[in-house]
Design a protein around this motif. Structure first.
Motif, PDB file in Angstrom:
ATOM      1  N   TYR A   1      36.950 -96.375  57.588  1.00 28.82           N
ATOM      2  CA  TYR A   1      37.948 -97.446  57.475  1.00 28.82           C
ATOM      3  C   TYR A   1      37.608 -98.390  56.324  1.00 28.82           C
ATOM      4  CZ  TYR A   1      40.364 -96.273  61.827  1.00 28.82           C
ATOM      5  OH  TYR A   1      41.088 -95.652  62.801  1.00 28.82           O
TER       6      TYR A   1
ATOM      7  N   PHE B   1      38.618 -96.726  53.108  1.00 28.39           N
ATOM      8  CA  PHE B   1      40.079 -96.769  52.911  1.00 28.39           C
ATOM      9  C   PHE B   1      40.553 -98.169  52.541  1.00 28.39           C
ATOM     10  CE2 PHE B   1      40.582 -92.834  55.705  1.00 28.39           C
ATOM     11  CZ  PHE B   1      40.833 -92.014  54.616  1.00 28.39           C
ATOM     12  N   ASP B   2      39.908 -99.198  53.130  1.00 23.60           N
ATOM     13  CA  ASP B   2      40.280-100.572  52.786  1.00 23.60           C
ATOM     14  C   ASP B   2      39.950-100.885  51.320  1.00 23.60           C
ATOM     15  OD1 ASP B   2      41.335-101.142  55.260  1.00 23.60           O
ATOM     16  OD2 ASP B   2      39.463-102.049  56.026  1.00 23.60           O
ATOM     17  N   LYS B   3      38.857-100.331  50.816  1.00 27.71           N
ATOM     18  CA  LYS B   3      38.474-100.564  49.433  1.00 27.71           C
ATOM     19  C   LYS B   3      39.434 -99.837  48.474  1.00 27.71           C
ATOM     20  CE  LYS B   3      33.633-101.371  50.344  1.00 27.71           C
ATOM     21  NZ  LYS B   3      32.246-100.874  50.201  1.00 27.71           N
ATOM     22  N   ILE B   4      39.932 -98.690  48.895  1.00 32.76           N
ATOM     23  CA  ILE B   4      40.847 -97.930  48.053  1.00 32.76           C
ATOM     24  C   ILE B   4      42.177 -98.669  47.909  1.00 32.76           C
ATOM     25  CG2 ILE B   4      42.191 -95.797  47.918  1.00 32.76           C
ATOM     26  CD1 ILE B   4      39.823 -94.349  49.178  1.00 32.76           C
ATOM     27  N   LYS B   5      42.627 -99.268  48.979  1.00 33.53           N
ATOM     28  CA  LYS B   5      43.908 -99.993  48.937  1.00 33.53           C
ATOM     29  C   LYS B   5      43.759-101.183  48.080  1.00 33.53           C
ATOM     30  CE  LYS B   5      45.520 -98.643  53.461  1.00 33.53           C
ATOM     31  NZ  LYS B   5      45.948 -99.100  54.764  1.00 33.53           N
TER      32      LYS B   5
END
Length: 87
Positions: free
Chosen positions: A80, A83-87
């Motif tokens: 998670y 994924f938060d860093k990618i967004k």
């Protein structure tokens, strides 16, 4: 500091879980089987062996599952975070 407290609480939980199951399974099974009547020393030894195996195996299995679930939860948290860093 929070991680240390969490580790200590987990350690206390695991120790109490092991001791509780050991008491319940070993002592109560020996007493429960004993009320049916133990006619020989061999029968008493068999009861003690079965009780001991159950008392050690079940908490060990529960402890292993608990630790595995904790590792999987950490892995999901890391995913998670990625994924938060990618967004």
């Amino acid at each position: 500091m929070k991680k240390k407290i969490q580790r200590i609480l987990i350690w206390i939980f695991e120790l109490s879980l092991f001791c509780g199951y050991f008491y319940i399974l070993f002592v109560n099974l020996v007493c429960g089987f004993g009320y049916g009547g133990i006619s020989s020393r061999g029968q008493a030894i068999k009861i003690l062996i079965v009780s001991f195996i159950l008392a050690v195996a079940l908490p060990g299995l529960i402890w292993y599952q608990h630790r595995r679930i904790m590792k999987l939860e950490k892995l999901v948290d890391e995913i998670y975070d990625i994924f938060d860093k990618i967004k």
